[in-house]
Every structure is written in structure tokens, then in C-alpha cells.
Design an enzyme around this catalytic site. Sequence first.
Site, PDB file in Angstrom:
ATOM      1  N   GLU A 137      54.315  43.490  29.389  1.00  0.00           N
ATOM      2  CA  GLU A 137      54.428  42.028  29.528  1.00  0.00           C
ATOM      3  C   GLU A 137      53.075  41.562  30.040  1.00  0.00           C
ATOM      4  O   GLU A 137      52.732  41.794  31.204  1.00  0.00           O
ATOM      5  CB  GLU A 137      55.526  41.669  30.544  1.00  0.00           C
ATOM      6  CG  GLU A 137      56.929  42.046  30.126  1.00  0.00           C
ATOM      7  CD  GLU A 137      57.510  41.107  29.088  1.00  0.00           C
ATOM      8  OE1 GLU A 137      56.912  40.050  28.826  1.00  0.00           O
ATOM      9  OE2 GLU A 137      58.559  41.448  28.525  1.00  0.00           O
ATOM     10  N   CYS A 189      52.108  33.554  34.091  1.00  0.00           N
ATOM     11  CA  CYS A 189      51.761  34.037  32.745  1.00  0.00           C
ATOM     12  C   CYS A 189      52.132  33.017  31.678  1.00  0.00           C
ATOM     13  O   CYS A 189      51.443  32.883  30.674  1.00  0.00           O
ATOM     14  CB  CYS A 189      52.436  35.369  32.480  1.00  0.00           C
ATOM     15  SG  CYS A 189      54.225  35.305  32.673  1.00  0.00           S
ATOM     16  N   GLY A 207      51.382  42.708  33.727  1.00  0.00           N
ATOM     17  CA  GLY A 207      50.060  42.473  34.309  1.00  0.00           C
ATOM     18  C   GLY A 207      49.121  41.929  33.254  1.00  0.00           C
ATOM     19  O   GLY A 207      49.559  41.350  32.249  1.00  0.00           O
ATOM     20  N   THR A 238      46.306  41.658  30.221  1.00  0.00           N
ATOM     21  CA  THR A 238      46.170  42.295  28.910  1.00  0.00           C
ATOM     22  C   THR A 238      45.160  43.432  28.978  1.00  0.00           C
ATOM     23  O   THR A 238      45.356  44.488  28.356  1.00  0.00           O
ATOM     24  CB  THR A 238      45.788  41.236  27.858  1.00  0.00           C
ATOM     25  OG1 THR A 238      46.900  40.342  27.729  1.00  0.00           O
ATOM     26  CG2 THR A 238      45.491  41.853  26.508  1.00  0.00           C
ATOM     27  N   LYS A 279      55.685  50.682  41.472  1.00  0.00           N
ATOM     28  CA  LYS A 279      54.431  50.445  42.187  1.00  0.00           C
ATOM     29  C   LYS A 279      54.158  48.948  42.250  1.00  0.00           C
ATOM     30  O   LYS A 279      53.786  48.342  41.254  1.00  0.00           O
ATOM     31  CB  LYS A 279      53.257  51.139  41.483  1.00  0.00           C
ATOM     32  CG  LYS A 279      52.018  51.149  42.360  1.00  0.00           C
ATOM     33  CD  LYS A 279      50.729  51.277  41.602  1.00  0.00           C
ATOM     34  CE  LYS A 279      50.218  49.987  41.055  1.00  0.00           C
ATOM     35  NZ  LYS A 279      49.917  48.931  42.030  1.00  0.00           N
ATOM     36  N   GLU A 322      42.566  33.409  29.807  1.00  0.00           N
ATOM     37  CA  GLU A 322      43.534  33.086  30.859  1.00  0.00           C
ATOM     38  C   GLU A 322      42.778  32.846  32.168  1.00  0.00           C
ATOM     39  O   GLU A 322      42.079  33.723  32.654  1.00  0.00           O
ATOM     40  CB  GLU A 322      44.489  34.273  30.999  1.00  0.00           C
ATOM     41  CG  GLU A 322      45.682  33.988  31.843  1.00  0.00           C
ATOM     42  CD  GLU A 322      46.628  35.177  31.898  1.00  0.00           C
ATOM     43  OE1 GLU A 322      46.166  36.319  32.047  1.00  0.00           O
ATOM     44  OE2 GLU A 322      47.849  34.943  31.792  1.00  0.00           O
TER      45      GLU A 322
HETATM   46  P1  NAD Z   1      46.528  43.488  36.782  1.00  0.00           P
HETATM   47  O1  NAD Z   1      46.676  43.983  35.393  1.00  0.00           O
HETATM   48  O2  NAD Z   1      45.177  43.522  37.397  1.00  0.00           O
HETATM   49  O3  NAD Z   1      47.470  44.316  37.786  1.00  0.00           O
HETATM   50  C1  NAD Z   1      48.849  44.413  37.577  1.00  0.00           C
HETATM   51  C2  NAD Z   1      49.365  45.683  38.232  1.00  0.00           C
HETATM   52  O4  NAD Z   1      48.778  46.805  37.589  1.00  0.00           O
HETATM   53  C3  NAD Z   1      49.030  45.826  39.713  1.00  0.00           C
HETATM   54  O5  NAD Z   1      50.117  46.461  40.352  1.00  0.00           O
HETATM   55  C4  NAD Z   1      47.822  46.741  39.697  1.00  0.00           C
HETATM   56  O6  NAD Z   1      47.652  47.466  40.900  1.00  0.00           O
HETATM   57  C5  NAD Z   1      48.148  47.663  38.543  1.00  0.00           C
HETATM   58  N1  NAD Z   1      47.005  48.274  37.869  1.00  0.00           N
HETATM   59  C6  NAD Z   1      45.745  47.790  37.738  1.00  0.00           C
HETATM   60  N2  NAD Z   1      45.009  48.627  36.981  1.00  0.00           N
HETATM   61  C7  NAD Z   1      45.827  49.645  36.633  1.00  0.00           C
HETATM   62  C8  NAD Z   1      45.652  50.827  35.831  1.00  0.00           C
HETATM   63  N3  NAD Z   1      44.480  51.109  35.253  1.00  0.00           N
HETATM   64  N4  NAD Z   1      46.713  51.643  35.660  1.00  0.00           N
HETATM   65  C9  NAD Z   1      47.916  51.356  36.234  1.00  0.00           C
HETATM   66  N5  NAD Z   1      48.122  50.282  36.999  1.00  0.00           N
HETATM   67  C10 NAD Z   1      47.092  49.434  37.190  1.00  0.00           C
HETATM   68  O7  NAD Z   1      47.134  42.026  36.784  1.00  0.00           O
HETATM   69  P2  NAD Z   1      47.186  40.981  37.985  1.00  0.00           P
HETATM   70  O8  NAD Z   1      45.881  40.310  38.101  1.00  0.00           O
HETATM   71  O9  NAD Z   1      47.783  41.626  39.179  1.00  0.00           O
HETATM   72  O10 NAD Z   1      48.304  39.949  37.426  1.00  0.00           O
HETATM   73  C11 NAD Z   1      47.992  38.863  36.649  1.00  0.00           C
HETATM   74  C12 NAD Z   1      48.228  39.167  35.178  1.00  0.00           C
HETATM   75  O11 NAD Z   1      49.609  39.499  34.948  1.00  0.00           O
HETATM   76  C13 NAD Z   1      47.975  37.955  34.310  1.00  0.00           C
HETATM   77  O12 NAD Z   1      47.244  38.347  33.169  1.00  0.00           O
HETATM   78  C14 NAD Z   1      49.364  37.479  33.920  1.00  0.00           C
HETATM   79  O13 NAD Z   1      49.406  36.725  32.745  1.00  0.00           O
HETATM   80  C15 NAD Z   1      50.091  38.758  33.816  1.00  0.00           C
HETATM   81  N6  NAD Z   1      51.556  38.521  33.926  1.00  0.00           N
HETATM   82  C16 NAD Z   1      52.337  38.653  32.808  1.00  0.00           C
HETATM   83  C17 NAD Z   1      53.705  38.388  32.857  1.00  0.00           C
HETATM   84  C18 NAD Z   1      54.588  38.515  31.650  1.00  0.00           C
HETATM   85  O14 NAD Z   1      55.811  38.618  31.832  1.00  0.00           O
HETATM   86  N7  NAD Z   1      54.065  38.528  30.437  1.00  0.00           N
HETATM   87  C19 NAD Z   1      54.275  37.987  34.058  1.00  0.00           C
HETATM   88  C20 NAD Z   1      53.454  37.844  35.178  1.00  0.00           C
HETATM   89  C21 NAD Z   1      52.088  38.134  35.100  1.00  0.00           C
END
Ligand code: NAD
Length: 484
Positions: free
Chosen positions: A251, A285, A229, A231, A177, A384
Site C-alpha cells: 500500500e 496517502c 509506506g 513507493t 514493525k 507526493e
Molecule cells: P517509508 O516507506 O519511509 O517507511 C514506512 C515503514 O517502512 C517504516 O516503518 C519504516 O521504518 C520502514 N522501512 C523503511 N525502509 C525500509 C526498508 N528498506 N525495508 C523495510 N522497511 C523499511 O514511509 P513513511 O515516510 O514512513 O510513510 C509515508 C508514506 O507511506 C507515503 O508515501 C504514504 O503515501 C504512504 N502511505 C500509504 C498508504 C496506503 O494505504 N496506500 C497509507 C499510509 C501511508
Amino acid sequence: MVIERRELFIDGAFTPSDSSERIEVRSPADGQIVGSVPEANLTDLDRAVAAARRAFDEGPWPRLTMAERAEQLGRVHGELNGRQAELAALVTEEVGTPISFSTMVQAMVPMMFLDYYVNLGRTYATEDVRPGMLGPSIVVQEPVGVVGAIVPWNYPFYLTLAKVAPALLAGCTVVIKPAPETPLDIYLLAEAVEAVGLPPGVLNVLPAGREVGEALVGHPGVDKISFTGSTATGRRIMGICAESVRRVTLELGGKSACILLDDADLDLAVPGAVQAATLNSGQTCVAQTRLLVPRARHDEVVERVVALFDAMVVGDPRDPTTTVGPMVSARQQERVLGYIDIGEREGAKVATGGGVPSGLAGGHYVEPTVFVGVDNGMRIAQEEIFGPVLAVIPYEGDDAAVQLANDSIYGLSGAVWSGDTERGVALARRIRTGSFAVNGLGMNLAAPFGGFKQSGIGRELGPEGLAPYLEYKSISVPGDYVAS
Ligand code: NAD
């Protein structure tokens, strides 16, 4: 050109969605429509999971040897490799990543992941025989099953490949997804999988939002969730997985520190620190958004940092001279500006930036911003921000630098700059993060990547990145067993 995708990729074919809803992608640079895709619904999810389940339970993919799967993934690599320029341009349209950076990190690095796992799979031993007290055991590594993979928007193809490459190599089948901000680029992967003819159901793509994402996490047909995504979302996903003891890799976010030691060569260290803070316009991230500086060198460092921030070229990400693009969305722009406001109200001082750049109306831009007078307890040093915002924090003595770097709920990354590499490595060993660099940016596809503390659970990259997609099974056999 507007890209209109009319179908989802399920069970080895491009197929209409059950839903009439669509996800529209607009350029963060100017609001123009980039394209649209069907928004998958819960019926599509059931179809995709059923296809992945069939492919795993009955199909040939998990029954091939790892080396055979590696050969097929090598052909997927061959299909994608020639499309790198198209991929880089597309991700720049979706995310707003400056094209010079996209070409490398959004397009070339994912190809390198895939290539790395193809090569690893050619020689990886999935079983061994171990002597034991009552006779030997065959220790087998088997694919974990159907994987639900959920990725964010900031490095969409890169993060997809970081999951799909090891999962498929292991023999898993995958329902992926993508984030609703970036659903277009993954169609290139689906096209490559179709062109190569991987068995139906091995890879399924469902562009959708949170509701379908959460249903995927809790779906009874899924054996493992691999999530990248925030935390906050990671906590929720882990809770859902706990109910059925579903395997989960997370992650998550970071608030990494870059430590300049008192013997650092500032001609190298300051440009390195500034680059590490602002990768992908700060939407990274591993961005090193806290710069820890010896108090005695604080003013000199700030002067250099501000000069480099002021020299950044903020603008259209399609222009190869641009170094900082827009934030991905209006919401993300508001969030970053909101944190700048919080920082000022907390008593930190804006040394440069702090607002919206002039002359770039229509895009979600934020000025590259440096805060001084920051205490590590402030929200701008603990949370963040995910934009081009750096907090400079003074310290006295290496112990204080270590204490400040570790004073975070996160533990993802960081760096130290020192004139003495040994001293840098000694300090690196004291930092509680999953990766850390000495006098550089640090990126090694053969080394594990992931988080300590609330930055995640599990690892991607390297052989360790294959392990979460494998289950160990021990088969005890009589002493006269001879391996075939
Ligand atoms: P997010 O958590 O809002 O969304 C990430 C993904 O999860 C999206 O596809 C979203 O549609 C989905 N999602 C949202 N809520 C969900 C739920 N309740 N159940 C299942 N799926 C759900 O994050 P974002 O704002 O899209 O991305 C930024 C974040 O990602 C930052 O915190 C960043 O640090 C982190 N990130 C981490 C890494 C790593 O490798 N550690 C790499 C890149 C980004």
C-alpha cells in the site's frame, strides 16, 4: 506524563530486548519527550520470527476455525474499545494529528476495522466443494503463514489494524514493525492481546528502523510481507520478496486528483475538496492534492479555496479547535518546505501560505499552502509532498480532466464533484485509481482499498482485504466423496 516502555512483546509476553538502544519519541508540536521504547535489533527479530513460526507450525491458532478466531478477536476489540480516548491522545502526541481528527480516524476507525473482520469471520466460508471433469475438488482457503507487517507513522494504529485484523482472522501469525516515529500506540494492542490470552507468538511487536525492517522482509521464517509506506521503499521490498517469491502486499503513495465539474455546487464541492487535501495536515496517502478546475470557474474556485485555507486553525494538535497540526518531524517539515520552494522555482504561484507560521516556534509547522498556475507536469503536481499543500490546475472539457487525473505514476484515490451524480459516476469509471468518490470523501470498510499503478499491489479492507492472508488449495477427491 512520559511513557517509558522497557520491553518488547514477543511470544505472548513482555520481554526485555537484546539491545540497549532506545527509540525516543518527541512531540512534533513542541519537541517535548513523549516517551521511549527499546529499539529491537536483529537478535530480537530472530526471536520474534521464531515465536511466530512456532505459533504457526505447532500452535493452536491456525487450527481453530475462522469463527473461533473471530470470537477471540472480538475479545481483543472489547479490551481496546474502552481505551479509544487514550489511543487518540497518544497518537496525537506521536504524529501531531489534530485531536478532533484523531478521535475519529486514529482511534475509532481502527476499532471499526476490527469489528468488521470479527463479523466477517463469523460467517466466512473457508472451503467449498466444486464438481469437475474427473471428480470434485475441495477448495480450501488456508492461512498463508507468518506475516511480516511494516507500517508508516501517519496513521499508525489504523494501518496496523488494517493488517493485523485480517491476518489474525485468517489464521496467520504476525511480526509487526511500527515506524520509529510512532512506536508507542501499538503497545495498547500488545496489552489487549496479552489480556485476552491469544496463544504465544500469534502477535509480536518489534519497534525498529529500516535495518530491522529490511531483515524482516528477507527473513527465511517469514511467508508474507504486508507493507504500507512510500513507493520508494515498496519497490525495494518487492525486489527482496522476488528473490524467494515471497507473497507481498504493498500500500504505497499517491497524488490523487479532485475534479470539480462545471456543474458542481461549489458550496459543497470546495469545502469537500479542501478537507480531502488536508486530512491529517496533508500527511495522508489518499490526500487529494491536485484540484482540477474548469478554466471558466478557476478564479471563483481559487478565491473560495484560499478563503478556506486562510480560515484553517494551525496550532497545537491537542487543542480541539485546531484543524492543522505540525508535520511529524523536522525532516518532514523540511521536505514540505523544500517542495514549496521547488514549486515557486518551477513557475507556480503561491496563492496563500508558503512558509512557516509565526508564533509556533518549537513545532514542525508549515502554513497551509495553495499553488496556482500549476502545470500537471511540474514536480509539485507529480510527486507526493505529504503536507498541507494543494495545487490548483485548470482544464477545459471532461476529457481533459480525465487525462490530467490519470497523468500520474500513482493511482490511489480521488473524487469528482458534479451536480449530476450519473455524470460523476461515468467519469469515476474512467479514472485509473483503486478508489474514487462521487460528491463526497468516500470511506467504506466493506469495500476494497488499494492502489493501481505505483500506488501498490493488493487490497486492504472488505473481504478482499482478507484474501492476501489466505492461500487456495484444491484437493481432488473421488466422486463418492461426501463433505462432512
Ligand atoms: P517509508 O516507506 O519511509 O517507511 C514506512 C515503514 O517502512 C517504516 O516503518 C519504516 O521504518 C520502514 N522501512 C523503511 N525502509 C525500509 C526498508 N528498506 N525495508 C523495510 N522497511 C523499511 O514511509 P513513511 O515516510 O514512513 O510513510 C509515508 C508514506 O507511506 C507515503 O508515501 C504514504 O503515501 C504512504 N502511505 C500509504 C498508504 C496506503 O494505504 N496506500 C497509507 C499510509 C501511508
